[in-house]
Design an enzyme around this catalytic site. Structure first.
Site, mmCIF file in Angstrom:
data_model
loop_
_atom_site.group_PDB
_atom_site.id
_atom_site.type_symbol
_atom_site.label_atom_id
_atom_site.label_comp_id
_atom_site.label_asym_id
_atom_site.label_seq_id
_atom_site.Cartn_x
_atom_site.Cartn_y
_atom_site.Cartn_z
ATOM 1 N N GLY A 47 0.778 -1.246 -0.108
ATOM 2 C CA GLY A 47 0.042 -0.081 0.024
ATOM 3 C C GLY A 47 0.895 1.263 0.011
ATOM 4 N N CYS A 256 -28.238 -8.768 -15.932
ATOM 5 C CA CYS A 256 -27.793 -8.501 -17.091
ATOM 6 C C CYS A 256 -28.736 -8.661 -18.166
ATOM 7 C CB CYS A 256 -26.467 -9.133 -17.432
ATOM 8 S SG CYS A 256 -25.554 -9.175 -19.214
ATOM 9 N N CYS A 259 -26.681 -11.814 -20.584
ATOM 10 C CA CYS A 259 -26.390 -13.066 -20.151
ATOM 11 C C CYS A 259 -27.217 -13.415 -18.777
ATOM 12 C CB CYS A 259 -24.916 -13.530 -19.592
ATOM 13 S SG CYS A 259 -24.496 -12.327 -18.222
ATOM 14 N N CYS A 281 -23.435 -6.616 -18.362
ATOM 15 C CA CYS A 281 -22.244 -6.928 -17.797
ATOM 16 C C CYS A 281 -21.004 -6.028 -18.357
ATOM 17 C CB CYS A 281 -21.781 -8.396 -17.854
ATOM 18 S SG CYS A 281 -22.526 -9.506 -17.145
ATOM 19 N N CYS A 287 -19.386 -12.127 -19.373
ATOM 20 C CA CYS A 287 -20.595 -12.118 -19.919
ATOM 21 C C CYS A 287 -20.777 -13.047 -21.042
ATOM 22 C CB CYS A 287 -20.852 -10.677 -20.540
ATOM 23 S SG CYS A 287 -22.652 -10.533 -20.913
#
Lengths: 302, 208
Positions: A47, A256, A259, A281, A287
């Site tokens: 980080g 979605c 899909c 998606c 997808c």
């Protein structure tokens, strides 16, 4: 038109040879060594933003020059590369970066998350769970999460050194006061390994939980700001919140439209000027895989 | 001296092999205490173990200062570093970007190396130790390692002296400042970043 023709010619070639006259992966070896030294420090201090001498790349800042320099320093002949831009493999940024590495290294490229060993990403984490064998490389525009609160780099460095993150708490508190909820929907700051507050790059906050204890190594490169940072595998990544206002991801009322997936990140697509819209998606590979699994035919892009 | 001038340690294919060696180091550091194999250069570099030569060829250049443990600090090794890496050799461990020790017994005190600054913990020394064995049997140190890169915890065996644990604890407590260590031997490298916590463990009976 010309570029399209060249591209199809290139993909038609049997063996892919790296571009002549350039070093493998474009960067010279001493630049790679400098970035590699920075990456090792970044992994050792999860980080923390390691400064590095970012180079001019053959594309403008904002197009992922940081991520490209990281990928170029890490990639080898055996790697399989996937590049996504907002989850999609076929947007301009993703295509040009994938083509850049295909021509400067000759490595295999793919659009399937599971096949890739290195995934360079702009603003998404793939829906497919990542594995220990994979490296995720993020393109980062603004690496400093405190920058909007404190413009001076010297100050923010001191704040990080002293672990003085009160400013960020105030910002989240003000969000709740003003909007009734934490109003950051992307680039939602996280705390890595209980120490540094880090910008996850502008991924939607939907993706934040995927960073926590992720088996893959996550590397971040900011080209304009010249910073590297990293999250090693299996590291605690906590999205900032308050006890009474816990962190939450986005939800959608509908699945979605292509899909039918219910637990993926959806993009809104405006269909006409009468207010019709659909949600699909954002991860185009996930997808397509979903649709293939359900026996749906490939959606024509024409 | 002749052996080194005739066949100095170097990469056959510098671009490919330094990339492979770097990936070994990256994997070692991002999955601490799990030894990974690394490519080794052909040829010799005096008393410098081949694993340390591989690290030097991969990471060191004109921008890095190198400290050598007394047993490595010979004209032969210094010359190899100057010519093959372009790195300058320093006599002060605190000034070094990379410190090399041929054997665990030659390790400098971690507190003598640079830990970086509070604002810039990356300005620290990376210590590379050769001659390390990772066998479970007959090794002096068995520790339980935990921290970033390690899913829950794992047992780690090596032949570092027992005093090392106390010194490492001090180094680990200084996080985010601190020294990172690469332990090398048997054509393998294991990473020990400052974020890793080591606890003495005699037997693999209780894991927290």
């Amino acid at each position: 038109m010309l570029t399209l023709q060249q591209d199809s010619l290139r993909s038609g070639e049997k063996e892919k040879m790296p571009l002549e006259g350039y070093n493998f992966a474009y960067l010279d070896e001493s630049t790679k060594r400098m970035i590699r030294r920075g990456l090792l420090k970044a992994v050792a201090v999860p980080g923390y933003q390691v400064p590095f001498a970012g180079r001019e790349m053959p594309m403008p800042c904002g197009w992922g020059t940081g991520g490209i320099q990281v990928t170029a320093s890490v990639i080898g002949e055996e790697d399989v590369l996937k590049v996504i831009d907002q989850g999609s493999d076929d947007t301009t940024n993703a295509v040009s970066i994938r083509r850049f590495f295909a021509s400067t290294t000759g490595v295999k490229t793919t659009t399937h998350t599971a096949e890739a060993t290195i995934i360079q990403t702009r603003h998404r984490i793939p829906e497919h769970p990542l594995t220990e064998q994979q490296i995720l490389v993020y393109q980062v525009p603004l690496p400093e999460p405190l920058r909007w609160l404190e413009p001076s780099e010297k100050e923010t460095r001191t704040l990080h050194a002293l672990e003085e993150y009160g400013l960020m708490n105030v910002k989240i508190y003000e969000d709740i006061m003003r909007h009734g909820a934490i109003a950051m929907s992307f680039d939602y700051p996280v705390r890595v390994n209980g120490r540094y507050i880090m910008s996850p790059s502008p991924i939607p906050r939907f993706d934040n939980p995927k960073m926590h204890q992720c088996p893959a190594l996550q590397l971040f490169g900011a080209g304009r700001e010249k910073r590297l940072y990293a999250i090693p595998p299996y590291t605690d990544v906590k999205s900032l919140d308050f006890e009474d206002y816990p962190f939450e991801v986005q939800h959608w009322d509908e699945p979605c439209a292509l899909c039918g997936a219910r637990h993926t990140y959806l993009d809104e697509v405006v269909l006409d000027d009468t207010g019709k819209r659909m949600f699909v998606c954002s991860d185009s590979d996930a997808c397509a895989e979903n649709r293939a699994r359900q026996g749906m035919t490939e959606v024509s892009h024409d | 001296m002749n052996s080194i001038t005739s066949n100095p340690a170097r990469w056959e294919n510098p671009v490919r092999q330094s990339q492979q060696a770097f990936r070994s180091l990256l994997q070692a550091l991002s999955r601490p205490c799990m030894p990974v194999s690394m490519p080794l250069p052909e040829g010799g570099a005096g008393s410098l173990p081949p694993e340390l030569a591989a690290i030097a060829l991969t990471m060191c250049d004109q921008d890095t200062a190198v400290w050598l443990s007394p047993s490595l600090d010979t004209e032969e090794v210094r010359r190899w570093f100057r010519f093959q890496c372009g790195a300058s050799v320093t006599s002060s461990p605190a000034m070094a970007d990379f410190a090399f020790a041929a054997r665990p017994e030659d390790m400098p005190l971690l507190s003598d190396l640079s830990r970086g600054e509070p604002e810039y913990p990356d300005r620290s020394t990376t210590l590379c130790v050769g001659g390390v064995s990772f066998d479970r049997e007959g090794n002096s140190l068995s520790v339980l390692a935990s921290g970033p890169g390690i899913s829950t915890s794992l047992m780690f065996y090596c032949n570092l002296p027992e005093e090392f644990l106390g010194r490492w604890e001090e180094n680990h407590q200084a996080f985010p400042q601190g020294v990172d260590v690469f332990l090398c031997g048997q054509s393998m490298v294991a990473g020990l970043p400052r974020s890793t916590c080591l606890k003495a463990q005699k037997e693999e009976t209780s894991c927290m």
